[in-house]
Design a protein around this motif. Structure first.
Motif, mmCIF file in Angstrom:
data_model
loop_
_atom_site.group_PDB
_atom_site.id
_atom_site.type_symbol
_atom_site.label_atom_id
_atom_site.label_comp_id
_atom_site.label_asym_id
_atom_site.label_seq_id
_atom_site.Cartn_x
_atom_site.Cartn_y
_atom_site.Cartn_z
ATOM 1 N N ASP A 13 38.644 74.993 89.296
ATOM 2 C CA ASP A 13 37.274 75.184 88.821
ATOM 3 C C ASP A 13 36.473 76.024 89.810
ATOM 4 N N ARG A 59 37.572 79.668 89.582
ATOM 5 C CA ARG A 59 37.062 80.306 88.361
ATOM 6 C C ARG A 59 35.594 80.692 88.521
ATOM 7 N N GLU A 85 34.043 84.517 88.446
ATOM 8 C CA GLU A 85 33.003 84.893 87.498
ATOM 9 C C GLU A 85 31.781 85.466 88.217
ATOM 10 N N GLU A 125 36.373 85.138 79.241
ATOM 11 C CA GLU A 125 36.881 84.243 78.202
ATOM 12 C C GLU A 125 38.307 83.799 78.511
ATOM 13 N N GLU A 180 38.221 81.110 81.114
ATOM 14 C CA GLU A 180 37.766 79.843 80.517
ATOM 15 C C GLU A 180 38.893 79.194 79.727
ATOM 16 N N ASP A 214 41.412 77.758 82.132
ATOM 17 C CA ASP A 214 40.833 76.578 82.773
ATOM 18 C C ASP A 214 40.896 75.370 81.835
#
Length: 217
Positions: free
Chosen positions: A61, A64, A68, A86, A89, A92
């Motif tokens: 997490d 990520r 981003e 996307e 996500e 994840d």
């Protein structure tokens, strides 16, 4: 921004993405080991695996979110930034699926009959393979776009194998009339939770195929 600096920043992002995808793969291996420990009633090992997969999820997490932020702050790969976001996500969510499955075993403690153990292991193995094929496809998306299809078709293959085992296992469960209906339904719930991982991996591969087509235009 100079071309050399831009290239350096892009390589940095790709390295972080690779590390993030490592965490997704790791979660699959930990999930498989955790369920095996549960079936063997090795609860200390299971508890250790639960802690490890939780740490892996938190690390993933964090990676990520960092990726981003970098994509927006440094306006990198603007032509496909939305697709990358996307994709991250989606991957994840697969990591979360593995973690959530082990937590469900911890919370609900399903009573899985010995005769179903091998099928549960096989089912999870195929789901892990489907996710791993999705991970390889994602790596190729960033490094060798033409190689994405080499891995993507394997996602569908493993998803189909997962469906076969899921169907067989559910039939076997409901063929056990000596089990309470509530017990059979509880087992079916866990079958579906494992099988759903492979289904979601295939969904990710389908969306990734669209991203690839867009980049090739």
């Amino acid at each position: 921004m100079g071309e050399g600096l831009l290239k350096k920043k892009r390589i940095g992002i790709e390295r972080q993405v690779g590390e993030f995808l490592d965490r997704v793969s790791e979660a699959g291996l930990l999930c498989r080991g955790g369920m095996d420990a549960y079936l063997r009633k090795e609860m200390e090992t299971f508890a250790t695996t639960l802690e490890s997969i939780r740490d892996t999820e938190h690390h993933g997490d964090g990676l990520r979110r960092t990726i981003e932020t970098e994509l927006y702050r440094k306006t990198l790969i603007p032509e496909s930034r939305g697709d990358v976001m996307e994709l991250l996500e989606d991957m994840d969510a697969l990591l979360d699926r593995f973690t959530g499955l082990i937590w469900q075993f911890e919370i609900e403690r399903p009573d899985i009959c010995l005769e179903f153990h091998d099928d549960f292991r096989e089912l999870l193995q195929y789901s892990v393979e489907a996710v791993e094929a999705a991970v390889r496809s994602c790596r190729a998306f960033f490094t060798e776009l033409h190689a994405v299809s080499d891995h993507m078709h394997k996602v569908s293959f493993w998803e189909k194998e997962s469906d076969k085992v899921s169907t067989r296992l559910q039939r076997a469960i409901f063929g056990r009339e000596d089990l309470r209906l509530s017990h059979r339904m509880h087992l079916r719930f866990f079958v579906k939770q494992v099988d759903r991982i492979a289904d979601e991996a295939e969904d990710v591969a389908d969306r990734l195929n669209i991203y690839v087509l867009k980049r090739m235009l």
